[in-house]
Design a protein around this motif. Structure first.
Motif, PDB file in Angstrom:
ATOM      1  N   PRO A   1       0.811  -1.226   0.000  1.00  0.00           N
ATOM      2  CA  PRO A   1       0.000   0.000   0.000  1.00  0.00           C
ATOM      3  C   PRO A   1       0.841   1.272   0.000  1.00  0.00           C
ATOM      4  CG  PRO A   1      -0.929  -1.585   1.532  1.00  0.00           C
ATOM      5  CD  PRO A   1       0.409  -2.136   1.088  1.00  0.00           C
ATOM      6  N   VAL A   2       2.023   1.214   0.616  1.00  0.00           N
ATOM      7  CA  VAL A   2       2.917   2.369   0.582  1.00  0.00           C
ATOM      8  C   VAL A   2       3.427   2.585  -0.840  1.00  0.00           C
ATOM      9  CG1 VAL A   2       5.050   3.374   1.482  1.00  0.00           C
ATOM     10  CG2 VAL A   2       3.601   1.985   2.970  1.00  0.00           C
ATOM     11  N   LEU A   3       3.816   1.493  -1.500  1.00  0.00           N
ATOM     12  CA  LEU A   3       4.309   1.596  -2.879  1.00  0.00           C
ATOM     13  C   LEU A   3       3.216   2.117  -3.816  1.00  0.00           C
ATOM     14  CD1 LEU A   3       6.300  -1.756  -3.036  1.00  0.00           C
ATOM     15  CD2 LEU A   3       7.274   0.547  -3.034  1.00  0.00           C
ATOM     16  N   ASN A   4       1.959   1.808  -3.514  1.00  0.00           N
ATOM     17  CA  ASN A   4       0.861   2.273  -4.358  1.00  0.00           C
ATOM     18  C   ASN A   4       0.727   3.796  -4.341  1.00  0.00           C
ATOM     19  OD1 ASN A   4       0.297  -0.375  -4.963  1.00  0.00           O
ATOM     20  ND2 ASN A   4      -1.509  -0.518  -3.660  1.00  0.00           N
ATOM     21  N   THR A   5       1.263   4.428  -3.306  1.00  0.00           N
ATOM     22  CA  THR A   5       1.177   5.888  -3.231  1.00  0.00           C
ATOM     23  C   THR A   5       2.228   6.568  -4.111  1.00  0.00           C
ATOM     24  OG1 THR A   5       2.705   6.086  -1.340  1.00  0.00           O
ATOM     25  CG2 THR A   5       0.374   5.710  -0.849  1.00  0.00           C
ATOM     26  N   ALA A   6       3.080   5.783  -4.768  1.00  0.00           N
ATOM     27  CA  ALA A   6       4.134   6.362  -5.602  1.00  0.00           C
ATOM     28  C   ALA A   6       3.605   6.869  -6.934  1.00  0.00           C
ATOM     29  CB  ALA A   6       5.229   5.326  -5.840  1.00  0.00           C
ATOM     30  N   VAL A   7       2.353   6.550  -7.263  1.00  0.00           N
ATOM     31  CA  VAL A   7       1.784   6.987  -8.534  1.00  0.00           C
ATOM     32  C   VAL A   7       0.808   8.134  -8.307  1.00  0.00           C
ATOM     33  CG1 VAL A   7       2.078   4.737  -9.625  1.00  0.00           C
ATOM     34  CG2 VAL A   7      -0.046   5.249  -8.407  1.00  0.00           C
ATOM     35  N   ASP A   8       0.374   8.750  -9.386  1.00  0.00           N
ATOM     36  CA  ASP A   8      -0.524   9.892  -9.308  1.00  0.00           C
ATOM     37  C   ASP A   8      -1.792   9.539  -8.518  1.00  0.00           C
ATOM     38  OD1 ASP A   8      -1.321  12.643 -10.742  1.00  0.00           O
ATOM     39  OD2 ASP A   8      -3.065  11.314 -10.700  1.00  0.00           O
ATOM     40  N   PRO A   9      -2.116  10.297  -7.461  1.00  0.00           N
ATOM     41  CA  PRO A   9      -3.230   9.920  -6.585  1.00  0.00           C
ATOM     42  C   PRO A   9      -4.607  10.103  -7.217  1.00  0.00           C
ATOM     43  CG  PRO A   9      -2.345  12.043  -5.925  1.00  0.00           C
ATOM     44  CD  PRO A   9      -1.427  11.513  -6.983  1.00  0.00           C
ATOM     45  N   ILE A  10      -4.728  10.963  -8.214  1.00  0.00           N
ATOM     46  CA  ILE A  10      -6.036  11.246  -8.805  1.00  0.00           C
ATOM     47  C   ILE A  10      -6.379  10.237  -9.901  1.00  0.00           C
ATOM     48  CG2 ILE A  10      -7.397  12.943 -10.097  1.00  0.00           C
ATOM     49  CD1 ILE A  10      -5.753  15.124  -8.677  1.00  0.00           C
TER      50      ILE A  10
END
Length: 375
Positions: free
Chosen positions: A121-130
């Protein structure tokens, strides 16, 4: 600017969980080993730069805890820039000395990913949030997209990517600090479970606990400290689009190509294949070593996939790449980039665990929220 050299490198053992030591204890171990390697004491250190990726540690501001083990009572800077944290920490320490502000600075990075319940889940925040965050696109999925793009455009095969894993795992057998030390065949890699097609388990990095420290010294102090320092020739950094969809071609790494060309101009490198003896690249997935070799001028576009298969990037090949075993075998995320610089420095010193004969010029690279490279 002052000339700067690496004069000491210290690492802990890297494992999935280091429950035997706390965060500051790992930090202290790496710092102590680096100081011992340099033959100096804590009193000789002017300042510390500390790096970690806080979300992976499962605790708030681990630098506050580890400052008691490294840098207590001395100037202290915290760095956190995603996957590049390790190398950015090294660059910051280098600049502390190059500026003339200090003569001896220690860069240290510690990561305990084992403290985190789930790193994905932390790695998933590495991409554009929108536009991308909701899809769960993390590091592995982005690498898989890069792989399919490269395969479609250049005809890269799964077997060629598997050879990268075989090469790195063979090299890690000689590295006493490596997390994964396991001999693999191409068949082993191809038959391992699919993680994100076309990438298999043995083509993906682990998550590791551990620490690494590097001692930087000004020219005057470096010559006093050791006879074989690793001189920093240049450093270069670049930022890319947060939104993956804005990147023009995922089959090539344009931003890294730009950073590499900037770096080579500063370092006086005309032909990287001729002028650079060994590379420690931040390649958490097999396809990314291929893309990085092409972007940094070690292979033409579409030709990087054959290098491991043909033995070119093995430690005894014409372009040794990741002779330490690389990120595929050790990945303390916020410290991984500094490991690359430490291993590259040891190669130049002639003291690496998997030493490349005649290595005089080495390149270290990291990528993440930023893309950085330093020889």
């Amino acid at each position: 600017m002052k000339r700067v050299a690496v004069v000491g490198v210290g690492q802990t053992r890297f494992r999935t969980r280091r429950d035997d030591k706390t965060h500051p204890e790992l930090t202290r171990e790496a710092v102590s080993r680096a100081l011992d390697h340099a033959g100096i004491s804590m009193e000789d250190v002017d300042a510390f730069v500390f790096g970690t990726m806080d979300p992976f540690d499962g605790i708030n501001c681990p630098d506050r805890w580890s400052s008691t083990a490294a840098g207590f009572g001395k100037p202290f800077m915290k760095i956190s820039t995603g996957g590049t944290t390790g190398l950015t920490t090294g660059i910051a320490a280098y600049q502390h000395v190059a500026s003339g502000m200090f003569d001896v600075v220690v860069a240290v990075c510690t990561q305990r990913v084992g403290e985190n319940v789930d790193a994905q889940p932390v790695l998933n925040t590495a991409v554009d949030p929108i536009y991308e965050g909701h899809s769960g696109v993390g590091a592995i999925s982005v690498a898989a997209i890069q792989a399919t793009a490269h395969m479609q455009r250049f005809g890269t095969t799964e077997e060629q990517m598997a050879w990268v894993s075989v090469k790195d795992h063979e090299s890690a057998l000689k590295n006493p600090y490596a997390h994964i030390r396991k001999r693999l065949s191409v068949e082993d890699v191809l038959s391992s479970p699919v993680i994100s097609s076309p990438l298999k388990l043995y083509e993906c990095c682990p998550r590791s606990d551990g620490s690494v420290a590097i001692v930087f010294a000004s020219e005057e102090r470096a010559k006093e400290i050791r006879d074989n320092p690793a001189w920093i020739l240049a450093e270069s950094s670049i930022s890319d689009s947060y939104f993956v969809g804005d990147r023009p071609d995922l089959a090539v790494w344009d931003s890294l190509s730009i950073a590499g060309r900037r770096l080579y101009r500063l370092a006086g490198v005309d032909d990287p294949k001729r002028d650079i003896d060994v590379a420690e690249l931040y390649s958490p997935f097999t396809i990314q070593e291929i893309l990085e070799l092409e972007a940094l001028g070690f292979a033409e576009k579409g030709e990087g996939a054959r290098l491991a298969e043909e033995g070119v990037t093995f430690a005894d090949g014409d372009m040794p790449t990741n002779p330490s075993g690389g990120v595929l075998c050790t990945n303390p995320i916020g410290a991984t980039g500094l490991v690359r610089l430490g291993e590259a420095s040891l190669q130049v010193m002639g003291e690496a665990s998997n030493q490349v004969d005649g290595a005089e010029v080495a390149l270290a690279h990291a990528w993440g929220e930023r893309c950085s490279s330093t020889p």
